[in-house]
Write a protein that holds these residues in place. Structure first.
Motif, mmCIF file in Angstrom:
data_model
loop_
_atom_site.group_PDB
_atom_site.id
_atom_site.type_symbol
_atom_site.label_atom_id
_atom_site.label_comp_id
_atom_site.label_asym_id
_atom_site.label_seq_id
_atom_site.Cartn_x
_atom_site.Cartn_y
_atom_site.Cartn_z
ATOM 1 N N ALA A 15 0.777 -1.209 0.189
ATOM 2 C CA ALA A 15 0.182 0.022 -0.038
ATOM 3 C C ALA A 15 0.755 1.235 -0.166
ATOM 4 C CB ALA A 15 -1.001 -0.080 1.289
ATOM 5 N N LEU A 16 0.528 2.108 -1.042
ATOM 6 C CA LEU A 16 1.306 3.300 -1.003
ATOM 7 C C LEU A 16 0.302 4.397 -0.664
ATOM 8 C CD1 LEU A 16 3.321 3.201 -4.393
ATOM 9 C CD2 LEU A 16 4.065 2.563 -1.950
ATOM 10 N N VAL A 17 0.326 5.161 0.767
ATOM 11 C CA VAL A 17 -0.668 5.936 1.367
ATOM 12 C C VAL A 17 -0.060 7.348 1.471
ATOM 13 C CG1 VAL A 17 -2.430 6.339 2.794
ATOM 14 C CG2 VAL A 17 -1.599 3.993 2.537
ATOM 15 N N GLY A 18 -0.510 8.355 0.802
ATOM 16 C CA GLY A 18 -0.128 9.854 1.160
ATOM 17 C C GLY A 18 -1.456 10.621 1.245
ATOM 18 N N ALA A 19 -1.084 11.849 1.612
ATOM 19 C CA ALA A 19 -2.159 12.955 1.962
ATOM 20 C C ALA A 19 -3.155 13.015 0.712
ATOM 21 C CB ALA A 19 -1.465 14.119 2.326
ATOM 22 N N SER A 20 -2.912 12.763 -0.656
ATOM 23 C CA SER A 20 -3.900 12.670 -1.463
ATOM 24 C C SER A 20 -3.289 11.790 -2.663
ATOM 25 C CB SER A 20 -4.085 14.027 -1.975
ATOM 26 O OG SER A 20 -2.810 14.498 -2.617
ATOM 27 N N ILE A 21 -4.141 11.300 -3.717
ATOM 28 C CA ILE A 21 -3.685 10.561 -4.692
ATOM 29 C C ILE A 21 -2.592 11.436 -5.417
ATOM 30 C CG2 ILE A 21 -4.336 9.679 -6.764
ATOM 31 C CD1 ILE A 21 -5.196 8.020 -4.520
ATOM 32 N N GLY A 22 -2.968 12.829 -5.554
ATOM 33 C CA GLY A 22 -1.952 13.572 -6.368
ATOM 34 C C GLY A 22 -0.877 13.591 -5.751
ATOM 35 N N GLU A 23 -0.519 13.643 -4.469
ATOM 36 C CA GLU A 23 0.794 13.486 -3.468
ATOM 37 C C GLU A 23 1.533 12.173 -3.789
ATOM 38 O OE1 GLU A 23 1.317 15.294 0.049
ATOM 39 O OE2 GLU A 23 0.251 17.026 -0.510
ATOM 40 N N VAL A 24 0.715 11.261 -3.652
ATOM 41 C CA VAL A 24 1.433 9.831 -3.906
ATOM 42 C C VAL A 24 1.971 9.740 -5.364
ATOM 43 C CG1 VAL A 24 0.932 7.417 -3.895
ATOM 44 C CG2 VAL A 24 -0.371 8.742 -2.220
ATOM 45 N N ARG A 25 1.202 9.909 -6.265
ATOM 46 C CA ARG A 25 1.958 10.103 -7.740
ATOM 47 C C ARG A 25 3.022 11.001 -7.969
ATOM 48 N NH1 ARG A 25 -1.786 10.133 -13.293
ATOM 49 N NH2 ARG A 25 0.161 10.152 -14.613
ATOM 50 N N GLN A 26 2.667 12.044 -7.620
ATOM 51 C CA GLN A 26 3.685 13.267 -7.825
ATOM 52 C C GLN A 26 5.153 13.054 -6.854
ATOM 53 O OE1 GLN A 26 2.049 16.857 -7.322
ATOM 54 N NE2 GLN A 26 0.332 16.407 -8.770
ATOM 55 N N VAL A 27 5.260 12.462 -5.842
ATOM 56 C CA VAL A 27 6.275 12.393 -4.825
ATOM 57 C C VAL A 27 6.896 10.913 -4.669
ATOM 58 C CG1 VAL A 27 7.255 12.968 -2.535
ATOM 59 C CG2 VAL A 27 5.489 14.720 -3.633
ATOM 60 N N MET A 28 5.737 10.080 -4.362
ATOM 61 C CA MET A 28 6.118 8.711 -4.057
ATOM 62 C C MET A 28 6.576 7.861 -5.226
ATOM 63 S SD MET A 28 3.499 8.220 -0.869
ATOM 64 C CE MET A 28 4.155 6.457 -0.387
ATOM 65 N N VAL A 29 5.650 8.002 -6.199
ATOM 66 C CA VAL A 29 5.985 7.176 -7.491
ATOM 67 C C VAL A 29 6.849 7.803 -8.573
ATOM 68 C CG1 VAL A 29 4.648 5.913 -9.415
ATOM 69 C CG2 VAL A 29 3.767 6.039 -7.044
ATOM 70 N N GLU A 30 6.260 9.063 -9.107
ATOM 71 C CA GLU A 30 7.132 9.641 -10.399
ATOM 72 C C GLU A 30 8.216 11.045 -9.729
ATOM 73 O OE1 GLU A 30 3.898 9.421 -13.634
ATOM 74 O OE2 GLU A 30 3.395 10.732 -12.235
#
Length: 445
Positions: A68-83
């Motif tokens: 599970a990849l959990v962040g404050a928002s879907i956008g933050e997960v994608r922009q910071v944690m993934v890409e």
């Protein structure tokens, strides 16, 4: 060098992707049978890179991993944690790149390991799915993370995640965050204390702490200099750079959570806001008592068409002469297009007026003579914050430190000998929003 010369070009290139060779020890997973690893450290420490490398190592060696990849928002997960520059995709060697499926909020590795994206603002999305591992980023930013235990979306998201950690023999969670005294972070730190040093063996909580300066070798020197100049010696600097957990002063009129709740989510610079957005703009001034006092508080506040007060800038000057602070007031009023200057004149009222006139201030100047102490004057302004009627258009570290040092009992427990910046803010917002209630005695010059 002898070792490197014996490697092929491909082997030498592969060395770039061996994280254990390049990581600092505190960025590597601790030994033992822990269940939760909390990295609680300053900005720039390398938390994101540590989390991304941990995820890709798990996926590489465990084809059954469901992460599970959990962040404050879907956008933050994608922009910071993934890409992001230090995210999962950047941490994977080109020939091991997983497939990122944005529409399905999923990352799939060639061996079958998978990671799924979740938002902590949608805790119900974590109710039901099962995972073997999880990386939770910036948990102190999660929605409503300042709420008390058992309430708020942050705590609900965390609890739902915990209930789904039931795949594999040793489910594990990595949480990375800059420290803030919010409920979820406090809970994890308390659980670490409750482990009584047995966290590594008993499936407990392990905490890694660190500062921005631990990663100095990988950060631009200019960034370090700018951060020290802007935030050195402030509570915000101790929290965001040194990774210190700041506790709230019991009985303070302002809390850091209250100020964070009142911070604007748009532009981080008040100058980015159009001047036409304000019905009025006022400069509040708290002059130093002596000719070479500690500082002169100069704070710019505006009132928008909806009756919301905006704290736009802290232009205070340190250890100024009367001519220096008066010129700073004049420049500030001109820059912001202010329609009035409100200056405290309890100490040397005639001097305050004459010094401002000498600085060629061409605006109405209201000299205010306070009949009550600073804290008593601040109480109705603090109530405006509680009512959601004030917003901060940026980070004002020294000003906010002083606000959090004003105690309801009438004392000041903040940095410096006097809350000059906080007092300037109080005068400005009182003028804009409280009328005569905030200004006991007035004389215009």
């Amino acid at each position: 060098m002898v070792f490197l010369s014996g490697l092929s070009d491909k082997e030498r290139d592969d060395l770039r992707w061996h994280w254990s060779l390049w990581a600092r020890p505190e960025q590597l997973p601790p030994p033992g049978d822990w269940s939760i690893w909390l990295i609680c450290a300053g900005r720039g420490f390398g938390k994101t890179r540590a989390g991304a490398e941990w995820v890709q190592q798990i996926a590489r060696h465990n084809p059954d991993a469901r992460i599970a990849l959990v962040g404050a928002s879907i956008g933050e997960v994608r922009q910071v944690m993934v890409e992001g520059e230090s995210g999962i995709l950047a941490a994977c060697a080109p020939h091991r790149q997983p497939e990122f499926e944005p529409s399905r909020k999923r990352i799939v590795w060639a061996n079958g390991a998978q990671a799924t994206i979740y938002s902590a603002a949608e805790p119900e999305s974590l109710r039901g799915p099962q995972h073997s591992h999880a990386w939770c980023d910036e948990i102190a930013k999660w929605h409503n993370s300042a709420e008390t235990a058992g309430t708020g979306k942050a705590m609900a998201a965390w609890d739902n995640l915990l209930m789904g950690m039931r795949l594999g023999e040793l489910p594990r969670i990595l949480a990375t965050t800059t420290p803030r005294p919010v409920a979820l972070v406090r809970r994890l730190l308390k659980e670490e204390e409750g482990s009584s040093g047995k966290g590594r063996e008993a499936g407990g909580v392990i905490v890694t702490r660190g500062t921005t300066y631990d990663n100095w070798a990988n950060l631009p020197d200019r960034y370090i200099r700018d951060m020290r100049r802007a935030f050195g010696g402030t509570s915000l600097g101790r929290q965001e750079l040194e990774g210190a957990m700041l506790t709230e002063a019991e009985g303070a009129l302002w809390s850091r959570d209250l100020i964070e709740a009142c911070r604007m989510s748009g532009p981080s610079d008040g100058m980015a806001l159009p001047a036409t957005a304000f019905a009025r703009i006022v400069v509040g001034v708290d002059p130093p008592v002596s000719a070479h006092g500690d500082e002169c508080g100069i704070v710019v506040c505006g009132l928008d068409g909806d009756g919301i007060g905006k704290v736009l800038a802290d232009c205070s000057v340190v250890r100024p002469t009367p001519e220096t602070w008066a010129r700073a007031v004049a420049r500030t009023a001109d820059l912001w297009g202010a329609d009035r200057i409100v200056a405290e004149a309890n100490q040397g009222g005639a001097m305050v007026g004459s010094v401002l006139r000498a600085a060629d201030v061409n605006l109405p100047v209201k000299l205010v003579h306070a009949s009550r102490g600073k804290v008593a004057r601040a109480e109705p302004v603090a109530a405006l914050y509680e009512a959601g009627r004030v917003r901060h258009a940026g980070l004002f570290a020294r000003l906010e430190d002083q606000l959090c040092g004003l105690m309801a009992g009438g004392t000041y427990d903040g940095p410096g000998r006097s809350p000059d910046r906080a007092d300037a803010l109080v005068w400005a917002l009182s003028e804009l929003m409280l009328g005569s209630r905030g200004v006991p005695r007035v004389r215009e010059i």
